[in-house]
Design an enzyme around this catalytic site. Structure first.
Site, mmCIF file in Angstrom:
data_model
loop_
_atom_site.group_PDB
_atom_site.id
_atom_site.type_symbol
_atom_site.label_atom_id
_atom_site.label_comp_id
_atom_site.label_asym_id
_atom_site.label_seq_id
_atom_site.Cartn_x
_atom_site.Cartn_y
_atom_site.Cartn_z
ATOM 1 C CG HIS A 29 37.439 44.405 44.516
ATOM 2 N ND1 HIS A 29 37.896 43.158 44.878
ATOM 3 C CD2 HIS A 29 37.885 44.607 43.250
ATOM 4 C CE1 HIS A 29 38.574 42.630 43.863
ATOM 5 N NE2 HIS A 29 38.593 43.492 42.869
ATOM 6 C CB CYS A 31 37.756 45.388 39.732
ATOM 7 S SG CYS A 31 39.010 44.108 39.418
ATOM 8 C CG ASP A 85 37.283 39.945 41.457
ATOM 9 O OD1 ASP A 85 36.364 39.102 41.587
ATOM 10 O OD2 ASP A 85 38.356 39.871 42.070
ATOM 11 N NE ARG A 124 36.792 37.628 44.054
ATOM 12 C CZ ARG A 124 37.961 37.691 44.679
ATOM 13 N NH1 ARG A 124 38.147 36.967 45.781
ATOM 14 N NH2 ARG A 124 38.931 38.451 44.224
ATOM 15 C CB CYS A 165 41.884 44.342 43.885
ATOM 16 S SG CYS A 165 41.926 44.512 42.091
HETATM 17 ZN ZN LIG Z 1 39.969 43.592 41.338
#
Ligand SMILES: [Zn+2]
Length: 208
Positions: free
Chosen positions: A98, A42, A44, A46, A101
């Site tokens: 994850h 992803c 993301d 993080r 999400c």
């Molecule tokens: Zn995500």
């Protein structure tokens, strides 16, 4: 500040630190990349691929998009898989989702999100395909479960590409893995979906 000087300063400190520890690091790396792994994760912020598995530059070939989706006709993702398998000769493709999400959350919150809703339709498809597994769960549990189911579905999509299937037919050693990452504690979990051959995919296709 306009030119993001602080990031260039951080870059200089990072490169200097690496060269101090290993003076040949960048010279060696500039000659070739030979990663064993393709990471599909992803976008993301993080969930930074290299840091999570503590691998230095050169060890991981990476493709990231919102909610780690592998779409059958996504030329970007397919090109990455093709290059990884046929040029870099990677041995493992890791689909890593994850919990928490934002893409998955947005796909099931029932609200409009503008342009991105078109991309989130792929997650909605996963939700629809797994309706019975998600029914009756709280919104939070539903999101976590859908994050897991999405990984399984995307593993299946990777296995369905002509690139992976041709590699298996040619006898190339290639494993497709499904992992999920917990942003609350930094721990990865293997979802035990590893597929290493066309036969195994055909056998297990109904299960994942
Ligand atoms: Zn995500």
């Amino acid at each position: 500040m306009k030119r993001l000087k602080h990031l260039f300063q951080r870059n200089l400190e990072w490169a200097t630190g690496i060269k101090e520890a290993n003076p040949d690091f960048f010279t060696d790396l500039s000659r070739q990349q030979a990663p064993d792994y393709l990471w599909i994760g992803c976008s993301d912020s993080r969930v930074p691929a290299n840091q999570i598995v503590d691998l230095p530059p050169g060890e991981l070939f990476v493709h990231r998009n919102i909610a780690n989706v592998v779409v059958h006709t996504d030329l970007n993702c397919l090109s990455v898989i093709h290059f990884a398998v046929n040029v870099l000769k990677i041995k493992h493709i890791i689909v890593c989702g994850h919990y928490g999400c934002s893409g998955v959350k947005a796909a099931i919150d029932g609200k409009p999100h503008g342009f991105i809703d078109n991309w989130l339709c792929h997650i909605k498809d996963v939700s629809r395909l797994n309706y019975s597994k998600l029914q009756g769960l709280s919104q939070e549990d539903k999101c976590d479960k859908l994050c897991e189911l999405n990984v399984l579905e995307q593993v299946k999509n990777v296995c369905q590409t002509s690139i992976v299937q041709n590699a298996w037919r040619s006898g190339i050693e290639l494993s497709v893995h499904g992992w999920i990452y917990n942003i609350e504690n930094g721990i990865l979990r293997d979802m035990d979906t590893c597929i290493t051959s066309l036969e195994q995919f055909s056998e297990r296709c109904g299960e994942i």
